[in-house]
Design a protein around this motif. Structure first.
Motif, short mmCIF file in Angstrom:
data_model
loop_
_atom_site.label_atom_id
_atom_site.label_comp_id
_atom_site.label_asym_id
_atom_site.label_seq_id
_atom_site.Cartn_x
_atom_site.Cartn_y
_atom_site.Cartn_z
N TRP A 175 -11.81 -6.48 4.57
CA TRP A 175 -11.92 -5.27 3.77
C TRP A 175 -11.74 -4.03 4.66
O TRP A 175 -11.02 -3.10 4.32
N THR A 235 -7.74 -7.19 -1.02
CA THR A 235 -8.73 -7.92 -0.22
C THR A 235 -9.06 -9.25 -0.92
O THR A 235 -9.03 -10.32 -0.30
N TYR A 278 -8.12 -3.44 5.71
CA TYR A 278 -7.30 -2.87 4.63
C TYR A 278 -7.72 -1.44 4.31
O TYR A 278 -6.89 -0.60 3.97
N HIS A 279 -9.01 -1.17 4.45
CA HIS A 279 -9.49 0.18 4.20
C HIS A 279 -8.86 1.16 5.20
O HIS A 279 -8.36 2.22 4.83
N MET A 312 0.83 -1.21 0.00
CA MET A 312 0.00 0.00 0.00
C MET A 312 0.87 1.26 0.00
O MET A 312 0.56 2.24 -0.69
N ARG A 328 -6.84 -1.48 -2.68
CA ARG A 328 -7.49 -2.02 -1.48
C ARG A 328 -8.38 -3.21 -1.87
O ARG A 328 -8.31 -4.28 -1.24
N ASP A 329 -9.15 -3.06 -2.93
CA ASP A 329 -10.11 -4.12 -3.29
C ASP A 329 -9.41 -5.37 -3.84
O ASP A 329 -9.78 -6.49 -3.49
N ILE A 366 -5.04 1.67 4.36
CA ILE A 366 -4.67 2.56 3.24
C ILE A 366 -5.08 4.00 3.53
O ILE A 366 -4.40 4.95 3.12
N ARG A 390 -6.07 3.99 -5.11
CA ARG A 390 -6.12 3.44 -3.74
C ARG A 390 -7.29 2.47 -3.59
O ARG A 390 -7.18 1.42 -2.98
N ARG A 391 -8.42 2.83 -4.19
CA ARG A 391 -9.60 1.99 -4.07
C ARG A 391 -9.35 0.63 -4.72
O ARG A 391 -9.63 -0.43 -4.15
#
Ligand code: B12
Ligand code: SF4
Length: 580
Positions: A522, A464, A525-526, A446, A460-461, A529, A456-457
């Motif tokens: 999720w 996950t 990790y959200h 990250m 992250r996804d 980041i 970033r989105r």
């Protein structure tokens, strides 16, 4: 024939989990290009009325990955039409047992079945005789198609309609030209059963390289064939007309597509002049950064994720499977070149080469984490896939291989290893995921992503999905979807159907547990980041992997580790070995 309709049900079969249930989801991620290609061919036959001016060809299309197939209802519709067939599409080796079970059920209901895909093509291309599972399909009266169907679909439909379809259609020695060929385009409702609104197409087939574990060269050939820029524009426009502008380009190596530049220029034009919101995922080789302008144009055309067949970092392993084109001393430069254009890098890594041991694999993954700026990694077990040179050699030598094709999904161990037991190898596979997707390394990925201004989105996804897939769902991310569906009665042929009283409480508990674990992962990790992004120093983050080489004399630790294994070919670094 007398019928006014001929109904074709196209089904892309999934495969079975360890308990014998079909792996399927409420929503899937990656669309099938095989399904798009075969749908395109049948749709063309319908437009051209190849069964006669008064015969309508009706098509229904399903990917079993995201759709529960109601065999009786499909058979009923085909019978109601008066005539038709089921096409089992793009069947890979791991999907063959499931495809056979579907075929068995349709045959029992009297419906004609035609099956095509890599398992049939690979076996017919490489083996001296039909293996027992393919013979079983023939014995059930399933018609087999080997090779590619462009230019051949009308013949198959006419034969089925006339009731005299051949047991085997073999076109392996006659590969169709792709320029101007029928376009692989799926109807919108089929694409929308996926979670991401991605569709797929191939801009070329075949590959000039010779990796011994690969089936592609023996099925699609070593002479590459390509669609033109006009074809690709037509595919994009046809999809865009249905509101779909994201594509997985399934060429095994788009960088070696002779038309890459014309295709990318056309896509850039569509994107920049006509404002098509194109997003692309390509597969490329590890030398693509040497092609002038390739990376820059791919990014301008809308490439946001790139898949690279890294396979391994030990040159001895790569030489052992004839993957001579992978030059480990160029890996970092190649990965940094993509990052400079904000493209997420996704690498495939194979475990179980003859020289691998648990210790060397653990060491190699740690080197990768430290030295290479890869975002996503997937791990696969070296598998003798039917259609590959490895499979042919082991078969000819009579070496035992797993007889259950359901296990040829690169997550199982299907052959013996000279230095690891089956249990050790499986443990190494599970450990590789945990080792790479540790919280500590997720944080590093990250940090690198924020410093390189990647989405970033998206990071992250995908982190996950890749980190949770094996641990939470017990499947490889390439088979993952959203919310697992288990149908009590759709169990592997010969396995008992459990009582509803046992099945449903367990299935509901499993599903609830998985949803909670996904939610927690999720969220973790959200938060991670978000915290990294808020750090004022985040944009200037630099580590060994992100640092470009300063000049000719500098060689990274990855190269030092394998200095004595690097073949002294042109351009290879000459170093004294660092490891004993
Ligand atoms: C895109 C792709 C995927 C995608 C989507 C699947 C798809 N089929 O589109 C995803 C990412 C999901 C995927 C996943 C996997 N894949 Co994959 N994939 C590919 C890839 C790169 C392209 C597939 C493709 O579109 N080919 C072009 C189409 C048009 O060819 P085709 O399927 O053969 O179809 C033609 C003919 O066979 C025939 N035909 C096919 N069906 C029918 C039906 C009828 C009725 C008729 C008449 C004709 C016909 O006509 C078609 C048009 O000419 C291939 C490699 C390749 N170059 O093909 C690997 C490949 C198919 N995958 C492979 C593997 C092993 C996997 C995985 C098991 C492992 C992994 N982790 O990657 C997973 C498992 C997925 C699962 N269980 O569901 C192997 C299969 C080898 C084998 N012996 O089975 C291949 C060959 C790559 C390799 N490593 O060798 N894959
Ligand atoms: S593994 Fe990839 S590079 Fe090697 S022969 Fe197959 S398609 Fe080509």
């Amino acid at each position: 024939m007398g019928a006014s309709s001929f109904r074709v049900a196209l089904i892309k079969p999934s495969h079975y989990d360890a308990d014998g249930y079909v792996i399927q989801w409420r929503r899937s991620f990656i669309p099938s290009n095989s399904l798009a290609s075969v749908y395109g061919l049948v749709a063309e036959c319908a437009r051209e009325r190849v069964l006669g001016a008064d015969v309508n060809i009706e098509i229904e299309t399903y990917d079993e990955w995201n759709t529960v197939i109601n065999v009786r209802a499909v058979a009923k519709r085909i019978r109601a039409a008066g005539c038709g067939m089921v096409g089992l599409v793009g069947v890979q080796s791991n999907q063959f047992p499931r495809a056979l079970d579907l075929g068995r059920q349709f045959r029992a209901l009297g419906v004609p079945v035609v099956m095509g895909g890599f398992h049939i093509s690979g076996c017919l291309a490489m083996l001296p005789a039909l293996p027992p599972d393919i013979q079983e399909a023939l014995d059930l009266g399933i018609h087999l198609f080997a090779g590619e169907a462009e230019g051949r679909m009308a013949e198959v439909l006419r034969d089925v309609a006339a009731g005299n379809a051949k047991p085997i259609y073999n076109y392996l020695n006659n590969m169709p030209d792709l320029a101007g060929a029928v376009l692989p385009v799926l109807p919108r409702e089929v694409v929308l059963r996926g979670a991401t609104e991605y569709s797929s197409f191939d801009a070329g087939r075949g590959c000039p390289f010779q990796c011994s574990f690969c089936t592609i060269i023996n099925v699609q050939g070593r002479k590459s064939r390509y669609r033109t820029a006009d074809d690709v524009e037509a595919i994009v426009r046809a999809n865009a007309a249905q509101g779909i502008t994201r594509f997985f380009v399934t060429d095994d190596n788009f960088a070696r597509n002779r038309n890459w530049e014309a295709i990318l220029d056309r896509l850039i034009e569509l994107r920049e002049r006509e404002k098509f919101n194109i997003r692309l995922l390509f597969q490329v080789d590890t030398l693509c950064h040497r092609i002038p302008g390739f990376i820059e144009k791919a990014a301008r055309a809308g490439c946001t994720v790139i898949f690279i067949g890294l396979e391994n970092i030990n040159p001895e392993s790569l030489m052992g499977v004839k993957k001579r084109q992978n030059k480990i001393w160029e890996y970092r430069e190649m990965l940094l070149a993509w990052r400079r254009h904000s493209v997420i890098t996704y690498a495939g890594y194979i475990l179980g080469f003859p020289t691998d041991t648990p210790e060397t694999i653990a060491r190699d993954i740690e080197i990768i984490k430290k030295e290479l700026p890869i975002d996503i990694m997937e791990f696969l077990c070296l598998t003798p896939l039917p259609g590959s040179e490895d499979h042919k050699t082991l078969h000819a030598q009579g070496v035992p291989m797993d007889p259950d094709m359901n296990n040829y999904d690169l997550e199982h161990v299907c052959m013996a290893h000279p230095r690891m037991s089956k249990e050790t190898w499986l443990q190494v596979y599970a450990d590789a995921w945990t080792r790479y997707y540790s919280d500590e390394h997720i944080e590093t990925i990250m940090r690198r992503a924020v410093a390189s201004r990647l989405s970033r989105r998206k990071i992250r996804d995908v982190l996950t999905a890749f980190s949770g897939s094996v641990r939470i769902e017990g499947v490889h991310p390439l088979q993952l979807g959203i919310v697992r569906r288990k149908v009590r009665t759709q169990r592997r042929y010969g396995m008992p159907i459990p009582s509803p009283l046992v099945f449903y409480p367990r299935a509901i508990a499993e599903c609830a547990r998985a949803i909670i674990r996904w939610g927690l992962l999720w969220y973790r990790y959200h938060r991670m980041i978000t915290r990294i992004h808020a750090d004022p120093a985040a944009l200037s983050y630099l580590d060994e992997a992100l640092r470009p080489h300063s000049g000719q004399a500098e060689v990274d630790k990855l190269v030092e580790a394998f200095a004595d294994k690097i073949p002294q070919t042109h351009g290879a670094p000459v170093r004294v070995p660092a490891l004993g």
